[in-house]
Design a protein around this motif. Structure first.
Motif: not given
Length: 266
Positions: A87, A90-91, A160, A215, A220, A222-223, A226-227
């Motif tokens: 994560v 990516a972000y 989260s 993001g 979140g 979707d993260i 997908r991750t």
């Protein structure tokens, strides 16, 4: 030095000699984590642009699988760390990516929550009870995160919460371990491998900069789909039954075997 050679050296010289002590006394494997960092294995999956190993999920799977055969606690820590780093890669910002690459930063996940109630663990992962309230450039996060691996030992947590303003979904945050009012009990009470420092983390609230969001607000889920879930699923399978997956994530992993698009729309 090739990462396989580096791993073999750390396993033989540091992790294996202390594995029994870690399991029996429940001590967090700090020496193992430090050695993994110095050998470039904490930064294995960080881009070479930032000094990392530039490897991917397949290499992380190999490291976790080989470590799990020697020390389940250290493997559980790596499982959570590599997923968090996916994560961050990516972000996250360049500074923290550089710190991970240099072996000075251990990440973890804070996604499971207390009090799932009637909604169930899958629903509570999709719609967290944790709240986020913004005041100027600061966000107050209130939550009780449970079954956090390396609680009180990690340098940051992927956290989260409910969105700040978006109508649905969830938001993810990079919460530094040194943030004021982040509380971890002195005696871990989680169900992870002995020595993995699996415990509850309390925030009532913890204050983070608004730009600590990973993001988009509300993006979140979707993260996670997908991750986070693909990495956890593969790393958990590699470690077999020797490591630990938080209950909420465990149930969500089972449903993740369905296509991500159908999950996102369900």
């Amino acid at each position: 030095m090739p990462y396989r050679t580096a791993l073999a050296e750390v396993l033989n010289s540091v992790i294996a000699p202390s594995a029994e002590e870690t399991a029996l006394e429940g001590r967090f494997p700090r020496r193992a984590v430090t050695a993994l960092g110095r050998a470039g294995l904490l930064g294995l999956t960080v881009s070479t642009e930032f000094g990392g190993g530039g490897k991917g999920l397949a290499e992380a799977v190999e490291v976790v699988a080989r470590t799990a055969r020697v020390c389940p606690a250290t493997a559980a820590v790596l499982q959570s760390h590599y997923t968090a780093v996916a994560v961050i890669e990516a972000y996250g910002g360049p500074w923290v990516r550089g710190e991970v690459a240099a072996g000075r930063h251990l990440g973890s996940l804070a996604l499971s929550e207390d009090g799932a109630g009637d909604q169930g663990v899958e629903a509570q992962l999709r719609t967290p009870r944790s709240t986020a309230t913004r005041s100027g450039g600061v966000v107050a996060l209130r939550a009780r995160k449970q079954q956090v691996v390396a609680a009180g030992e990690a340098d940051s947590y992927i956290w989260s919460s409910r969105p700040l303003a978006a109508r649905d979904g969830l938001s993810l945050w990079a919460v530094p371990a040194y943030a004021p009012d982040l509380f971890v009990p002195a005696r871990p009470g989680g169900a992870g491998p002995h020595g993995s420092a699996t415990s509850t983390v309390f925030a009532d609230p913890v204050l983070v900069p608004a730009d600590a969001i990973l993001g988009a607000d509300g993006g979140g889920l979707d993260i996670v789909l997908r991750t986070v879930l693909p990495w956890l699923l593969e790393l958990r399978a590699a470690a077999g039954a020797e490591t630990f997956c938080p209950p909420a994530v465990d149930v969500f992993l089972s449903s993740a075997r369905r296509p991500a698009d159908s999950l996102a729309s369900s």
